[in-house]
Design an enzyme around this catalytic site. Structure first.
Site, mmCIF file in Angstrom:
data_model
loop_
_atom_site.group_PDB
_atom_site.id
_atom_site.type_symbol
_atom_site.label_atom_id
_atom_site.label_comp_id
_atom_site.label_asym_id
_atom_site.label_seq_id
_atom_site.Cartn_x
_atom_site.Cartn_y
_atom_site.Cartn_z
ATOM 1 N N ASN A 7 3.256 -14.459 -3.717
ATOM 2 C CA ASN A 7 4.083 -13.278 -3.966
ATOM 3 C C ASN A 7 5.528 -13.708 -3.692
ATOM 4 O OD1 ASN A 7 5.426 -10.868 -3.980
ATOM 5 N ND2 ASN A 7 4.075 -9.847 -2.513
ATOM 6 N N ARG A 99 1.405 -12.361 -7.810
ATOM 7 C CA ARG A 99 1.749 -10.946 -7.946
ATOM 8 C C ARG A 99 2.988 -10.879 -8.828
ATOM 9 N NH1 ARG A 99 5.455 -7.330 -4.296
ATOM 10 N NH2 ARG A 99 5.010 -5.328 -5.246
ATOM 11 N N HIS A 189 2.627 -0.510 -7.175
ATOM 12 C CA HIS A 189 1.517 -0.531 -6.204
ATOM 13 C C HIS A 189 0.160 -0.459 -6.914
ATOM 14 C CE1 HIS A 189 4.138 1.181 -2.688
ATOM 15 N NE2 HIS A 189 4.072 -0.142 -2.632
ATOM 16 N N LEU A 218 1.392 4.045 1.877
ATOM 17 C CA LEU A 218 2.562 4.268 2.732
ATOM 18 C C LEU A 218 2.868 3.004 3.518
ATOM 19 C CD1 LEU A 218 1.505 7.794 4.119
ATOM 20 C CD2 LEU A 218 2.817 7.284 2.048
ATOM 21 N N GLY A 219 3.788 2.205 3.009
ATOM 22 C CA GLY A 219 4.213 0.995 3.712
ATOM 23 C C GLY A 219 5.724 1.052 3.802
ATOM 24 N N ASN A 220 6.396 -0.084 3.580
ATOM 25 C CA ASN A 220 7.852 -0.005 3.442
ATOM 26 C C ASN A 220 8.194 0.736 2.159
ATOM 27 O OD1 ASN A 220 9.254 -1.100 5.649
ATOM 28 N ND2 ASN A 220 8.378 -3.097 5.132
ATOM 29 N N GLY A 221 7.493 0.365 1.073
ATOM 30 C CA GLY A 221 7.535 1.161 -0.149
ATOM 31 C C GLY A 221 6.403 2.169 -0.078
ATOM 32 N N ARG A 250 14.334 3.469 0.803
ATOM 33 C CA ARG A 250 14.606 4.077 -0.505
ATOM 34 C C ARG A 250 14.535 5.596 -0.407
ATOM 35 N NH1 ARG A 250 10.120 0.653 -3.142
ATOM 36 N NH2 ARG A 250 10.963 -1.436 -2.899
ATOM 37 N N ILE A 342 1.726 2.144 7.237
ATOM 38 C CA ILE A 342 1.779 3.452 7.913
ATOM 39 C C ILE A 342 0.462 4.202 7.700
ATOM 40 C CG2 ILE A 342 2.988 5.666 8.017
ATOM 41 C CD1 ILE A 342 5.501 4.205 6.936
ATOM 42 N N GLY A 343 0.002 4.235 6.456
ATOM 43 C CA GLY A 343 -1.221 4.970 6.134
ATOM 44 C C GLY A 343 -2.438 4.448 6.881
ATOM 45 N N GLU A 344 -2.492 3.137 7.093
ATOM 46 C CA GLU A 344 -3.657 2.536 7.749
ATOM 47 C C GLU A 344 -3.606 2.684 9.266
ATOM 48 O OE1 GLU A 344 -3.695 -1.583 6.450
ATOM 49 O OE2 GLU A 344 -3.522 -0.939 4.363
ATOM 50 N N GLU A 395 -4.300 -6.482 -1.459
ATOM 51 C CA GLU A 395 -3.861 -6.870 -2.799
ATOM 52 C C GLU A 395 -4.150 -8.335 -3.071
ATOM 53 O OE1 GLU A 395 -0.306 -4.813 -1.380
ATOM 54 O OE2 GLU A 395 0.195 -4.538 -3.493
HETATM 55 P P1 ADP Z 1 5.103 -3.542 3.045
HETATM 56 O O1 ADP Z 1 5.243 -2.334 2.176
HETATM 57 O O2 ADP Z 1 6.375 -4.314 3.235
HETATM 58 O O3 ADP Z 1 3.870 -4.386 2.729
HETATM 59 P P2 ADP Z 1 3.554 -2.549 5.291
HETATM 60 O O4 ADP Z 1 2.477 -2.009 4.388
HETATM 61 O O5 ADP Z 1 3.205 -3.652 6.215
HETATM 62 O O6 ADP Z 1 4.856 -2.944 4.501
HETATM 63 O O7 ADP Z 1 4.085 -1.293 6.127
HETATM 64 C C1 ADP Z 1 5.167 -1.403 6.996
HETATM 65 C C2 ADP Z 1 5.357 -0.074 7.709
HETATM 66 O O8 ADP Z 1 4.157 0.253 8.426
HETATM 67 C C3 ADP Z 1 6.486 -0.080 8.723
HETATM 68 O O9 ADP Z 1 7.237 1.115 8.616
HETATM 69 C C4 ADP Z 1 5.739 -0.129 10.038
HETATM 70 O O10 ADP Z 1 6.457 0.449 11.090
HETATM 71 C C5 ADP Z 1 4.542 0.714 9.699
HETATM 72 N N1 ADP Z 1 3.482 0.576 10.707
HETATM 73 C C6 ADP Z 1 2.739 -0.515 10.984
HETATM 74 N N2 ADP Z 1 1.920 -0.255 12.046
HETATM 75 C C7 ADP Z 1 2.159 1.035 12.426
HETATM 76 C C8 ADP Z 1 1.670 1.895 13.441
HETATM 77 N N3 ADP Z 1 0.721 1.503 14.301
HETATM 78 N N4 ADP Z 1 2.169 3.146 13.530
HETATM 79 C C9 ADP Z 1 3.124 3.561 12.671
HETATM 80 N N5 ADP Z 1 3.638 2.811 11.697
HETATM 81 C C10 ADP Z 1 3.172 1.549 11.569
#
Ligand code: ADP
Length: 414
Positions: A7, A99, A189, A218-221, A250, A342-344, A395
């Site tokens: 990636n 990717r 995504h 729900l991640g950075n994006g 964003r 975040i979602g996980e 992914e």
């Molecule tokens: P990317 O989109 O870059 O792949 P990730 O899917 O790893 O990013 O998500 C990153 C986000 O997940 C960050 O905002 C991070 O703070 C959040 N995150 C990771 N672990 C936790 C947690 N235990 N509680 C809350 N947020 C979390």
């Protein structure tokens, strides 16, 4: 087969090596040999590497560009001390999966990279000027390092969403702008969505046609997608990954008239405004502290900061609003699936997003939710008509599997 998954970003290269083949795919027995990340390419780069059993290693090295980053990774992989005994030399890498962010309207599924496919990816540079050029550099770097005989496969973030109907992908702008400039919703995504939808139907023993879910990555994006009969029918990201949910940096949705207002008032060019919307907004922009949700939640526990509180509230409200909109658009769903960092990992954010979704038949089970971090589980009460699930995304695994299937000419079951 040992598949190298790449990636390539503007200043980073993420990689994994996954051992898989058609039998292993069928038995769900793929094996991750190592994973790593080269960041800050262009200067003194930071290289983080993790093997199956070894500790995480972190070193710095001068790395000029993506090609040099790949060379560094390959030299390490083939070395005695890598801790990956399956790779003794470059000939133990059998194929490479990439990717690729944007496949436009042309690439409806993953593709073996021929000169024509490479040209097609280059043709999409207009649509993703920040992303596709790096993906192309990654592909060329592999050709250079391994020679032209190395099979390479492109897996597109947009491919899963090529099933969107016209009423979901067209914007209400003059139609000739779509015809002339391909201005429409593409969605992103897609590989993550496809993976979690596939895992969901595997766990619940459903067919693809029986899969009716809303995925929240729900991640950075961040994005929300409506999957009906196993196909993407609407999604929150648009022409670019800027539209839709509130993200780390964003803005997501906003009134388009705001763009010229910001440009005039702040003396910025259109490109600078776009950059601001991509890098200075979202959780970072509202809180003024960070784009990192975990840090925001920790800060809020220590002291009540109004802007941090607002950032989290706006993030969760927007996600909830999209669940409602997609439920209406797709005519109801069986489950909402949370994935991404975040979602996980954040029960708190999941609970906040789902609060007051009782009208839609969704009630979170507080205990199950609290116990679910980074693993697959249903987190709604037994009597919820609309269930909530957590399914960690992968992914890279799907890219490795698509790579195997594409080079062997197997149809894609996922
Ligand atoms: P990317 O989109 O870059 O792949 P990730 O899917 O790893 O990013 O998500 C990153 C986000 O997940 C960050 O905002 C991070 O703070 C959040 N995150 C990771 N672990 C936790 C947690 N235990 N509680 C809350 N947020 C979390």
């Amino acid at each position: 087969m040992n598949i190298l998954v790449l990636n390539a970003g503007s200043s980073s290269l993420k990689f994994q090596v996954i051992a898989t083949d058609l039998d292993r795919i069928r038995q769900d027995a793929d094996e991750r040999l190592c994973r790593g990340y080269v960041e800050r390419i262009g200067g003194e780069a930071i290289v983080t590497i993790q093997t199956r059993n070894g500790p995480r290693q972190k070193v710095t090295a001068p790395v000029r560009n993506i090609s040099a980053a790949l060379d560094y990774v390959l030299r390490w992989l083939a070395s005695e001390q890598s801790g990956v005994p399956e790779i003794r030399s470059l000939s133990d890498v059998h194929a490479v999966g990439h990717r690729v962010v944007h496949g436009g309207e042309v690439f409806r599924e993953s593709a073996v990279i021929t000169d024509d496919v490479l040209k097609g990816i280059e043709d999409c540079i207009d649509l993703a000027p920040l992303h596709n050029p790096n993906n192309v550099k990654g592909i060329l770097a592999v050709r250079q390092a391994f020679g032209p005989g190395m099979p390479q496969v492109a897996v597109f973030d947009t491919a899963f969403h090529t099933s969107l109907p016209a009423h979901a992908y067209l914007y209400a702008v003059p139609y000739h702008l779509y015809a002339r400039h391909r201005i429409r919703r593409y969605g992103f995504h897609g590989t993550s969505n496809r993976y979690v939808a596939y895992r969901y139907r595997t766990i619940r023993q459903l067919t693809k046609e029986q899969t009716n879910v809303i995925t929240l990555h729900l991640g950075n994006g961040c994005s929300a997608t409506a999957v009906r009969n196993g196909q993407s029918v609407d999604t929150s990201m648009g022409m670019t990954p800027l539209e839709g949910l509130v993200m780390g940096t964003r803005s997501g949705d906003l009134d388009p008239a705001i763009l010229s207002l910001i440009a005039t008032k702040e003396g910025l060019s259109p490109t600078e405004v776009e950059s601001l919307l991509n890098t200075q907004c979202g959780l970072l922009g509202i809180s003024g502290v960070t784009n990192d949700m975990r840090v925001l939640l920790q800060e809020l526990k220590q002291h009540d900061d109004r802007r941090i509180r607002l950032a989290i509230e706006i993030f969760c409200y927007r996600a909830r609003k999209y669940i409602g909109a997609l439920l209406a658009g797709m005519g109801g769903a069986d489950s909402v699936i949370f994935t991404g960092g975040i979602g996980e990992n954040s029960p708190e954010i999941r609970a906040r997003i789902c609060e007051s979704l009782g009208w839609a038949g969704l009630t979170i089970d507080a205990d199950k939710n609290a116990q679910t971090m980074g693993k697959e589980a249903c987190i709604s009460t037994a009597d919820s008509k609309l269930q909530a699930w957590v399914i960690p995304t992968d992914e890279e695994l799907l890219i490795a599997r698509d790579t195997v299937r594409c080079i062997l000419g197997e149809p894609h079951p996922t």
